[in-house]
Structures are given as structure tokens and as C-alpha cells.
Design an enzyme around this catalytic site. Structure first.
Site, PDB file in Angstrom:
ATOM      1  N   GLU A  73      -0.161   1.654  -0.773  1.00  0.00           N
ATOM      2  CA  GLU A  73      -0.790   0.816   0.251  1.00  0.00           C
ATOM      3  C   GLU A  73      -2.305   0.974   0.210  1.00  0.00           C
ATOM      4  O   GLU A  73      -2.819   2.075   0.030  1.00  0.00           O
ATOM      5  CB  GLU A  73      -0.257   1.243   1.616  1.00  0.00           C
ATOM      6  CG  GLU A  73      -0.835   0.497   2.792  1.00  0.00           C
ATOM      7  CD  GLU A  73      -0.308   1.016   4.122  1.00  0.00           C
ATOM      8  OE1 GLU A  73      -0.804   0.551   5.164  1.00  0.00           O
ATOM      9  OE2 GLU A  73       0.581   1.880   4.098  1.00  0.00           O
TER      10      GLU A  73
ATOM     11  N   GLU B 215       3.719  -8.243  -1.573  1.00  0.00           N
ATOM     12  CA  GLU B 215       3.445  -6.867  -1.147  1.00  0.00           C
ATOM     13  C   GLU B 215       2.546  -6.119  -2.130  1.00  0.00           C
ATOM     14  O   GLU B 215       1.728  -5.286  -1.717  1.00  0.00           O
ATOM     15  CB  GLU B 215       4.754  -6.094  -0.972  1.00  0.00           C
ATOM     16  CG  GLU B 215       5.648  -6.587   0.159  1.00  0.00           C
ATOM     17  CD  GLU B 215       5.096  -6.259   1.534  1.00  0.00           C
ATOM     18  OE1 GLU B 215       4.326  -5.284   1.661  1.00  0.00           O
ATOM     19  OE2 GLU B 215       5.420  -6.999   2.490  1.00  0.00           O
TER      20      GLU B 215
END
Length: 227
Positions: A100, A91
Site C-alpha cells: 500500500e 488495487e
């Protein structure tokens, strides 16, 4: 008679030793050693914001809030820790990213989640080791941790301990309960969209990290690795 009793005591001792080895709880810090943590984060580029943000100390501090993480037998505990760091590695790109990629264009505000309505001007994009996303998750996580993450979602990527707490909160709520079903079930719990051919490369990467970390911890990865 004495010989028989001696053999019986010896057998009982062996059985107790085996059982103790099976159920002995591990200390998370003894598994997530400085060497193990550094072997991950050292692979992040020096320009990565996460490289100076994430730390083993922050992880261990956060883990104290979740005593059931990495619990059970040695095998179960080490598999869970390996699974957690496999997903975190994927991730965050070896702890490179706090937020992100392209987060500014994705506020992730679900207006149907009336229990935890979005705050004006706030973005609920993926943040932290597991990339916590959506206002419903931020709201529920914040309530559990005693932090107003709806009002201050940026804490998930500005305070390293809080960041790890958000990851472990999500893990214990969504992933820990399915660990017994194999690593593939954890992939589905983290990002089910990758399963059933959705993103085979991502699935393969997660599995490879998991197998690598299981090997480091000297445990077998178990069955049902893919989703």
C-alpha cells in the site's frame, strides 16, 4: 417412424450440445493466457516493484489452492475471472504496487481483534493483489493457508505465490459468494467505502476494467455493475 426417430435423436444431440456448452468448466489457465496477463502488467512503469514480482505462473500456482475460483458455467467463470483482475488492476495500478502507498505510516493493528493479536513491530498494511489489510485478515488467512502471516506478514508482498494466495483467499471468502449479485456487489465486498458516492471515480474505474476484460473473454458483463 425412422424419420421421427432420426429427428428425435438430432434434437437430443442439439440439446445436449447446448447444455454442455453452458455447464462446461473452464480451465483458469486457458482464460488467463500469457497475452492477457501481459496486457495488464505491461502497462506498469519499469520502475514499479510489482512488475518484476507478479507473474502469471505465480497466479496459476496459487489458483490451484482454490479450485472453486472461476468455476461454474463458462459465463459465470469468465465473469468471475474478469472481476478478479478488474479489482487487482485497480488495487495495484496494473501490478505496479506490492505494498500500500504510504504503508509505513499505517500499521493497521486492530487491538480489538484478540483472536489474532498483532505481533510487535509488524505492520498489517495492504499487501498483494487485493491489498490484504488488518491483523484479523492476516491471521485468518494465514491459518487457512498454513502460514504464520501474523508473524511474517511481509510474505504477502515478498513471495509472489503467497501474495496471490492471500488475494484469492480473501476473494473466495468475501467476494466469490456475492458474484451472482452482479459486479457492483464485488465492489462493495472489496471496498464498500467507495459505494453510495464515496468514491465514484474509483467505482467507475473498476467497472471499466471489468467491462474491458469481459469483452476480452467474449462474455457479457451482466447487470448491476455499480454499487
Amino acid at each position: 417412424m425412422k424419420i421421427g426417430m432420426g429427428l428425435m435423436m438430432l434434437m437430443l444431440g442439439i440439446i445436449c450440445s447446448v447444455l454442455n456448452n453452458e455447464v462446461r468448466a473452464v480451465k483458469v489457465g486457458s482464460v488467463v493466457t500469457p497475452g492477457f496477463f501481459n496486457s495488464i502488467i505491461s502497462q506498469a512503469d519499469s520502475s514499479c516493484k510489482g512488475k518484476s514480482f507478479y507473474s502469471r505462473a505465480a497466479f496459476l500456482s496459487a489458483a490451484k489452492t482454490f479450485p472453486k475460483f472461476g468455476s461454474g458455467t463458462n459465463l459465470a467463470a469468465k465473469r468471475e475471472i474478469a472481476a478478479f483482475f478488474a479489482h487487482v488492476t485497480h488495487e495495484t495500478g496494473h501490478f505496479c504496487y506490492k505494498d500500500e502507498i504510504g504503508a509505513s505510516t499505517k500499521p493497521y493493528c486492530d487491538r480489538s481483534c484478540t483472536k489474532y493479536p498483532c505481533k510487535a513491530g509488524k505492520s498489517y498494511h495492504g499487501r498483494g493483489p487485493i491489498q490484504l489489510t488488518w491483523n484479523c485478515n492476516y491471521g485468518a488467512c494465514g491459518k487457512s493457508l498454513g502460514i504464520d502471516l501474523l508473524k511474517h506478514p511481509e510474505l504477502a508482498s515478498s513471495n509472489p505465490t503467497v501474495s496471490f494466495k492471500t488475494a484469492l483467499w480473501y476473494w473466495m471468502k468475501r467476494v466469490h459468494p456475492v458474484m451472482h449479485n452482479g459486479f457492483g456487489a464485488t465492489i462493495r465486498a472489496i471496498n464498500g467505502g467507495e459505494c453510495n458516492g464515496g468514491n465514484p471515480t474509483a467505482v467507475k474505474n473498476r467497472i471499466n476494467y471489468y467491462k474491458k476484460y469481459c469483452k476480452k473473454f467474449d462474455v457479457t458483463p451482466g447487470p448491476k455493475l455499480s454499487c
